[in-house]
Motif scaffolding. Structure first.
Motif, PDB file in Angstrom:
ATOM      1  N   PHE B  37       0.218  -1.075  -0.576  1.00  0.00           N
ATOM      2  CA  PHE B  37       0.049  -0.391  -0.325  1.00  0.00           C
ATOM      3  C   PHE B  37       1.139   0.863   0.086  1.00  0.00           C
ATOM      4  CE2 PHE B  37      -1.993   3.285   2.458  1.00  0.00           C
ATOM      5  CZ  PHE B  37      -3.351   3.412   1.910  1.00  0.00           C
ATOM      6  N   LEU B  60      -4.322   6.171  -6.846  1.00  0.00           N
ATOM      7  CA  LEU B  60      -4.614   6.019  -5.585  1.00  0.00           C
ATOM      8  C   LEU B  60      -6.091   5.046  -5.062  1.00  0.00           C
ATOM      9  CD1 LEU B  60      -3.157   7.178  -3.059  1.00  0.00           C
ATOM     10  CD2 LEU B  60      -4.696   8.948  -3.025  1.00  0.00           C
ATOM     11  N   LEU B  61      -7.200   5.974  -6.469  1.00  0.00           N
ATOM     12  CA  LEU B  61      -7.906   5.145  -6.192  1.00  0.00           C
ATOM     13  C   LEU B  61      -8.001   3.642  -6.131  1.00  0.00           C
ATOM     14  CD1 LEU B  61     -10.798   5.691  -5.628  1.00  0.00           C
ATOM     15  CD2 LEU B  61     -11.138   5.555  -8.086  1.00  0.00           C
ATOM     16  N   ALA B  64      -3.986   2.083  -4.550  1.00  0.00           N
ATOM     17  CA  ALA B  64      -3.995   2.636  -3.446  1.00  0.00           C
ATOM     18  C   ALA B  64      -5.079   1.555  -2.803  1.00  0.00           C
ATOM     19  CB  ALA B  64      -3.738   3.289  -2.694  1.00  0.00           C
ATOM     20  N   GLY B  65      -6.574   2.123  -3.068  1.00  0.00           N
ATOM     21  CA  GLY B  65      -7.626   2.056  -2.191  1.00  0.00           C
ATOM     22  C   GLY B  65      -8.901   1.517  -2.445  1.00  0.00           C
ATOM     23  N   VAL B  69      -6.365  -3.196  -0.494  1.00  0.00           N
ATOM     24  CA  VAL B  69      -6.504  -3.038   0.467  1.00  0.00           C
ATOM     25  C   VAL B  69      -7.913  -4.635   0.024  1.00  0.00           C
ATOM     26  CG1 VAL B  69      -9.483  -3.058   1.431  1.00  0.00           C
ATOM     27  CG2 VAL B  69      -8.148  -0.856   0.813  1.00  0.00           C
TER      28      VAL B  69
END
Lengths: 346, 169
Positions: B37, B60-61, B64-65, B69
């Protein structure tokens, strides 16, 4: 009154105008950060009080009324109590992850405020991708909840964080799609331009369905009842936060309220005309609208019972998402028709 | 005064490489996933330095997001035995060495052949507008084909997850 905050920023900018460029950037950046932090913390303190009062009013109770006039100092007492609590870390917890999670959850909660236009010329950073930045940063909140839930080494915490992932990842989709209608009409992702486009009429009038979807999806994103399955006290006690005590628990609480303020701010910016309004200063209008929206969030929270997790996810994929797609299609057709009527070209 | 862009570049580069190393070297697979991450966030920072804010937000979306996850999520669900020793070193030392050296050589050659003239050009005024024009103008066919590919992948995933329908009585 209108220029009180912009004048303050200009004053500080005047002090450092002689220094090199990077000092100016640094000082102004810190100033905006302090402004945003003050905004978040003051609102969170007040929201703790407001939530208890609103819930008491809805349940025909009095609510906090001992500390200070009408219990207004209750949040102070709460904070002192939390500060004095023993900081317990479970022996079999993953210590570093456990300690980091409550800090990491605050980072996106604070970062999203960078693109909120708090008033006329009162936007910390007017990013080109404004709204999209908000969604992208907000999407990382999941990881902190997951970290907290996993590291606690507790089955209820793990169950809660699994729910959090299922819930937040799926409700992000209709949330983003509901915003798309507004972006299509405004023709920009910049929050400043979206507000500027609402000078004559608010987008809630053009996008009632979009606003409804945004409201429902935002409630799910910030884990508030009726969608607080992540915490679901009767089922999994407190979900990912079960093992947390004292200030660490308070940080999760703080992030939750910061997120509530953030989605309300974005909702006002996108659908309720932002800071536009007659007579009063722009930032006051913004604050009033934000609090009206927060009140509606609280109203829903204390009126509806929690729904079951499978119903909840079904509702997202089978109702909200198709509706959001239809909304985008209708908005596109509407825009083209408007273009044809006003300009005479397709 | 140091060039602030260079300072941030080196900080981010150290962050990306450091956390990527941690992904490989740590023995607890959940920690590895968490460092992954951090790597994604660092790469998003590099995009911002290159004035590609949209790409940074997408990074990021999506990465990472969502992806990070989901990886953490999957790792947690399959935990077995001692989680502290869940990401051990491979016993195939030599084949791994050869494969990684060849990959490194390929990437190094590719990087060396690039002229990097694009870096000197000023960033476009409205990057989003040109992106949209290219996607829905010149490259619309490729864009739509990618969309159909994703759609069929989603339909396939749903079919697999749903399993076989019980036959009617």
């Amino acid at each position: 009154m209108e220029h009180i905050f912009t004048d303050l920023a200009a004053l500080v900018a005047g002090w450092v105008s002689g220094s090199p460029q990077w000092v100016q950037t640094l000082v102004m950046g810190c100033l905006y950060l302090i402004g945003v932090l003050t905004f978040i913390f003051l609102n969170c303190i007040f929201l703790i009080y407001l939530e208890r009062k609103v819930s008491a009013y809805i349940q025909q109770r009095l609510g906090p009324n001992r500390v200070g006039p009408r219990g207004i100092l209750q949040p102070v007492a709460d904070a002192l109590k939390l500060l004095g609590k023993e900081d317990i870390i479970p022996e079999k917890a993953d210590h570093w992850v456990f300690r980091l999670a409550p800090i990491i959850i605050l980072v996106p909660a604070i970062m999203v405020f960078a693109v909120i236009p708090f008033g006329k010329n009162m936007i910390p950073v007017d990013l080109n991708i404004g709204v999209f930045y908000f969604l992208a940063v907000a999407s990382t909140t999941t990881l902190a909840i997951l970290m907290g839930g996993w590291s606690s080494n507790n089955k209820y915490a793990l169950l809660g964080s699994m729910r959090a992932v299922a819930q937040i990842v799926s409700y992000e989709v209709p949330l983003a799609f509901s915003i798309l209608g507004v972006v299509m009409i405004a023709g920009s992702l910049k929050t400043s331009q979206i507000v500027a486009a609402q000078e004559n009429y608010w987008f809630i009038l053009l996008q009632p369905l979009g606003f409804l979807i945004y409201f429902i999806a935002a409630t799910a994103e910030v884990n508030r009842a009726p969608f607080d399955l992540v915490e679901g006290e009767q089922e999994i006690i407190a979900g990912p936060f079960i093992e947390y005590t004292g200030m660490r628990f308070a940080l999760f609480y703080l992030a939750e309220y910061a997120n509530l303020v953030a989605v309300s701010c974005l909702g006002v910016t996108l659908f309720l005309g932002g800071w536009h309004g007659p007579w009063l200063p722009s930032w006051l209008w913004f604050l009033i609208k934000v609090y009206i929206l927060i009140f509606v969030f609280m109203w829903t929270r204390w009126t509806f019972p929690r729904i079951r997790i499978d119903h909840f996810l079904d509702f997202n994929w089978k109702v909200l998402l198709p509706l959001a797609l239809v909304n985008i299609l209708l908005t596109g057709i509407g825009l083209k028709l408007y273009q044809y009527i006003t300009l005479g070209v397709w | 005064m140091p060039d602030s862009q260079a300072v941030f570049f080196w900080l981010l580069a150290a962050l990306v490489i450091g956390s990527a190393l941690a992904v490989v070297l740590l023995k607890n697979i959940v920690h590895s996933a968490l460092y992954l991450f951090l790597t994604f966030v660092g790469v998003a920072g590099l995009y911002i330095l290159l004035h590609a804010e949209f790409l940074a937000a997408v990074q990021l979306l999506i990465y990472a997001g969502a992806i990070a996850v989901l990886i953490v999520f999957a790792v947690m669900l399959v935990r077995r035995g001692d989680i502290r020793l869940s990401n051990l070193y491979s016993i195939h030392f030599l084949p791994a060495l050869v494969v990684s050296l060849v990959l490194f050589a390929l990437v190094a050659v590719a990087v060396g052949r690039q002229l990097w003239l694009g870096y000197l050009a000023p960033p476009p005024e409205e990057p989003l507008v040109s992106l949209a024009r290219n996607f829905l103008g010149e490259y619309v066919i490729a864009f739509e084909v990618a969309a159909i590919l994703l759609l069929s992948a989603i339909v396939g995933a749903v079919l697999i997850v749903r399993g076989r329908r019980r036959s009617a009585p």
